[in-house]
Scaffold this active site. Structure first.
Site, PDB file in Angstrom:
ATOM      1  N   GLU A 145      53.459  81.040 -10.103  1.00  0.00           N
ATOM      2  CA  GLU A 145      52.638  81.323 -11.280  1.00  0.00           C
ATOM      3  C   GLU A 145      52.250  80.032 -11.994  1.00  0.00           C
ATOM      4  O   GLU A 145      53.128  79.294 -12.459  1.00  0.00           O
ATOM      5  CB  GLU A 145      53.404  82.216 -12.261  1.00  0.00           C
ATOM      6  CG  GLU A 145      52.661  82.489 -13.546  1.00  0.00           C
ATOM      7  CD  GLU A 145      53.516  83.180 -14.591  1.00  0.00           C
ATOM      8  OE1 GLU A 145      52.944  83.825 -15.480  1.00  0.00           O
ATOM      9  OE2 GLU A 145      54.755  83.049 -14.527  1.00  0.00           O
ATOM     10  N   ASP A 180      48.720  85.389 -14.115  1.00  0.00           N
ATOM     11  CA  ASP A 180      48.973  85.747 -15.508  1.00  0.00           C
ATOM     12  C   ASP A 180      47.705  85.447 -16.307  1.00  0.00           C
ATOM     13  O   ASP A 180      47.343  84.289 -16.505  1.00  0.00           O
ATOM     14  CB  ASP A 180      50.160  84.957 -16.045  1.00  0.00           C
ATOM     15  CG  ASP A 180      50.581  85.415 -17.426  1.00  0.00           C
ATOM     16  OD1 ASP A 180      49.703  85.520 -18.313  1.00  0.00           O
ATOM     17  OD2 ASP A 180      51.786  85.641 -17.648  1.00  0.00           O
ATOM     18  N   GLN A 206      49.997  89.651 -14.647  1.00  0.00           N
ATOM     19  CA  GLN A 206      50.610  89.855 -15.963  1.00  0.00           C
ATOM     20  C   GLN A 206      49.536  89.701 -17.031  1.00  0.00           C
ATOM     21  O   GLN A 206      48.536  89.000 -16.834  1.00  0.00           O
ATOM     22  CB  GLN A 206      51.750  88.867 -16.198  1.00  0.00           C
ATOM     23  CG  GLN A 206      52.959  89.145 -15.322  1.00  0.00           C
ATOM     24  CD  GLN A 206      54.067  88.133 -15.491  1.00  0.00           C
ATOM     25  OE1 GLN A 206      53.818  86.940 -15.646  1.00  0.00           O
ATOM     26  NE2 GLN A 206      55.301  88.596 -15.436  1.00  0.00           N
ATOM     27  N   GLU A 242      53.534  91.400 -20.280  1.00  0.00           N
ATOM     28  CA  GLU A 242      54.376  90.303 -20.762  1.00  0.00           C
ATOM     29  C   GLU A 242      53.770  89.748 -22.048  1.00  0.00           C
ATOM     30  O   GLU A 242      53.298  88.612 -22.099  1.00  0.00           O
ATOM     31  CB  GLU A 242      54.498  89.218 -19.688  1.00  0.00           C
ATOM     32  CG  GLU A 242      55.589  88.203 -19.992  1.00  0.00           C
ATOM     33  CD  GLU A 242      55.668  87.092 -18.963  1.00  0.00           C
ATOM     34  OE1 GLU A 242      56.760  86.857 -18.422  1.00  0.00           O
ATOM     35  OE2 GLU A 242      54.628  86.447 -18.700  1.00  0.00           O
TER      36      GLU A 242
END
Length: 264
Positions: A145, A180, A206, A242
């Site tokens: 990530e 993300d 995310q 998240e």
């Protein structure tokens, strides 16, 4: 047409109650999956019982990142830590097996000023290749990530381009991108174009909304547009929530009600 599947990140959501109680809270709100940063303060059997009691899937957690309290943020790229990294990967795979989890986030770690970036990249590449090979033996996918350096100064893996290049170079089916949207937006913006450019490499998404990392309907990203794009693209993996709730977690889920009802 695929349906979007949302998982509650229990390290971020339901902060007003103890961690073990967050599983039940997530299930009550309609989530069918959960993720969190680290499971290692609890026995696998305890976590598995929480999952089973609430009909939840364990979607994701992180490989141990080193000494978090002293500022470490992953071991995979760090010089002299490869043996330790591989031990922590074994630990994570043990937990994954016990919890039925098929995705592990492998944190890169911080830049090491004692070595060149090229050297650190070589170490990172070697460890990722080894991790993908080991994960494959357990039916698990290793994820990397990119994290924005405004939130995590000095992080080694900072952008989608670098992450995608490493994944394509290593070329292992058990190494994927953790996309993300909060971090991508904070780093480079253009999240939809960036998603479309690397969609085949993505194994997990995310979400949170800049600038404050709040819930998806409280910030600068137009998430209804993003969700429509994901559906049209055929994305069918989990999406981890998240984010930092601006108020109580359950009260921030208005954006998700239709999606969570569809999961039921």
């Amino acid at each position: 047409m695929p349906r979007l599947k949302f998982a509650a990140n229990l390290s971020f959501l339901y902060q007003d109650i103890p961690f073990p109680e967050r599983f039940a809270a997530a299930a009550r709100d309609g989530f069918q999956g959960v993720e969190y940063l680290f499971p290692y303060d609890w026995e696998p059997s305890e976590l598995k019982q929480r999952l089973d009691d609430n009909g939840l899937a364990q979607v994701l957690f992180n490989v141990w990142p080193g000494d978090w309290d002293k500022g470490e943020r992953g071991l995979a790229s760090l010089p002299g830590r490869s043996q330790e990294f591989r031990k922590t990967l074994d630990q994570a795979l043990d937990y994954a097996g016990a919890l039925g989890c098929t995705r592990l986030h492998v944190m890169a770690g911080l830049c090491d000023e004692k070595v060149s970036r090229e050297t650190q990249t070589d170490i990172y590449r070697e460890n990722l290749a080894a991790a993908a090979t080991e994960c494959a033996k357990h039916g698990v996918t290793a994820l990397i990530e990119p994290i924005n350096i405004k939130d995590m100064p000095g992080f080694f893996l900072t952008n989608v381009t670098m992450a995608a290049g490493l994944i394509e170079e290593i070329n292992h089916p058990n190494l994927k991108l953790q996309f993300d949207m909060y971090h991508v937006q904070r780093t480079d913006g253009d999240i939809c174009l960036q998603y479309q450019a690397v969609a085949p490499l993505i194994g997990h998404i995310q979400i949170a909304n800049p600038p404050h990392r709040f819930e998806p309907d409280n910030g600068e990203i137009n998430y209804p547009y993003v969700f429509d794009m994901l559906i049209e693209s055929g994305y069918d993996n989990w999406i981890g929530c998240e984010y930092k709730p601006s108020i109580g977690t359950s009260e921030t889920l208005g954006w998700a009600r239709d999606y969570l009802l569809r999961q039921a």
